[in-house]
Scaffold this motif. Structure first.
Motif, PDB file in Angstrom:
ATOM      1  N   SER A 119       0.846  -1.196   0.000  1.00 39.74           N
ATOM      2  CA  SER A 119       0.000   0.000   0.000  1.00 39.74           C
ATOM      3  C   SER A 119       0.880   1.245   0.000  1.00 39.74           C
ATOM      4  N   THR A 120       0.269   2.367  -0.275  1.00 44.68           N
ATOM      5  CA  THR A 120       0.986   3.640  -0.202  1.00 44.68           C
ATOM      6  C   THR A 120       1.602   3.801   1.182  1.00 44.68           C
ATOM      7  N   GLU A 121       0.830   3.472   2.203  1.00 41.98           N
ATOM      8  CA  GLU A 121       1.317   3.617   3.578  1.00 41.98           C
ATOM      9  C   GLU A 121       2.532   2.733   3.838  1.00 41.98           C
ATOM     10  N   GLU A 122       2.463   1.458   3.424  1.00 41.15           N
ATOM     11  CA  GLU A 122       3.618   0.562   3.612  1.00 41.15           C
ATOM     12  C   GLU A 122       4.837   1.103   2.876  1.00 41.15           C
ATOM     13  N   PHE A 123       4.641   1.525   1.637  1.00 39.65           N
ATOM     14  CA  PHE A 123       5.737   2.013   0.803  1.00 39.65           C
ATOM     15  C   PHE A 123       6.419   3.215   1.451  1.00 39.65           C
ATOM     16  N   ILE A 124       5.631   4.182   1.858  1.00 42.76           N
ATOM     17  CA  ILE A 124       6.194   5.412   2.435  1.00 42.76           C
ATOM     18  C   ILE A 124       6.786   5.135   3.817  1.00 42.76           C
ATOM     19  N   THR A 125       6.088   4.353   4.627  1.00 39.15           N
ATOM     20  CA  THR A 125       6.585   4.042   5.966  1.00 39.15           C
ATOM     21  C   THR A 125       7.910   3.306   5.901  1.00 39.15           C
ATOM     22  N   LEU A 126       7.982   2.274   5.085  1.00 35.45           N
ATOM     23  CA  LEU A 126       9.211   1.482   5.017  1.00 35.45           C
ATOM     24  C   LEU A 126      10.323   2.226   4.278  1.00 35.45           C
ATOM     25  N   GLY A 127       9.949   2.996   3.256  1.00 32.15           N
ATOM     26  CA  GLY A 127      10.942   3.811   2.566  1.00 32.15           C
ATOM     27  C   GLY A 127      11.559   4.834   3.497  1.00 32.15           C
ATOM     28  N   ARG A 128      10.732   5.459   4.322  1.00 31.55           N
ATOM     29  CA  ARG A 128      11.214   6.441   5.295  1.00 31.55           C
ATOM     30  C   ARG A 128      12.052   5.753   6.368  1.00 31.55           C
ATOM     31  N   GLU A 129      11.564   4.608   6.855  1.00 30.68           N
ATOM     32  CA  GLU A 129      12.277   3.881   7.900  1.00 30.68           C
ATOM     33  C   GLU A 129      13.663   3.443   7.425  1.00 30.68           C
ATOM     34  N   PHE A 130      13.802   3.165   6.122  1.00 29.98           N
ATOM     35  CA  PHE A 130      15.110   2.810   5.581  1.00 29.98           C
ATOM     36  C   PHE A 130      16.142   3.862   5.977  1.00 29.98           C
TER      37      PHE A 130
END
Length: 169
Positions: free
Chosen positions: A139-150
């Motif tokens: 999802s958009t949320e997973e993508f942004i959350t995990l991308g940011r967490e990287f």
């Protein structure tokens, strides 16, 4: 961070230049899934990110790995920069979401990795790590959350460390 430096160094000369940065942005724009307005906004976001993080837009402004690692450490220690380090991720999501259904399938994720010059196998492996709820889509949320967490975590065991593909030493 070495992994991302490697991907941002599009011409593989050991340094990131403004041209590398914009070429990678063009790869995502060229997928054809961004509206003309979103392409312009994406380019503006990348310009702002470059200027804020790296300074002058110049053919002589090169970011070696040491400088990149030092600056990214600075991002981790500056709360205002932490909030901005992921502003480009929604554009990447939209560029990769080919059918524009608000989710990225493994096939679409392969497009993401294609833009990074990574293999489809790398995409499948990374997808399986970052699809944290195992529903077969991101999802958009997973993508942004995990991308940011990287960017924000030093823990190499976190699923987000697979966001940009296999980690490099």
């Amino acid at each position: 961070m070495r992994t991302l430096h490697s991907h941002l160094d599009v011409n593989k000369d050991g340094v990131i230049s403004y041209d590398d940065f914009m070429l990678l942005g063009e790869r995502f724009s060229d997928l054809g899934h961004l509206t003309p307005e979103a392409k312009i906004e994406f380019k503006n976001v990348l310009n702002e990110m470059w200027e804020e993080q790296w300074g002058e837009i110049s053919p002589y402004n090169f970011i070696c790995i040491e400088k990149y690692l030092e600056e990214m450490q600075h991002v981790l220690n500056d709360s205002s920069l932490k909030k901005k380090c992921h502003h480009f991720l929604p554009f990447l999501f939209k560029a990769v979401d080919k059918d524009q259904n608000g989710e990225i399938s493994v096939q679409e994720f392969k497009l993401f990795f294609q833009c990074l010059d990574l293999t489809h196998d790398d995409a499948v492996i990374s997808f399986s790590h970052i699809d944290t709820n195992d529903d077969g889509k991101i999802s958009t949320e997973e993508f942004i959350t995990l991308g940011r967490e990287f960017f924000l975590t030093k823990d190499s065991t976190k699923p987000s460390k697979h966001f940009w593909g296999p980690l490099v030493d």
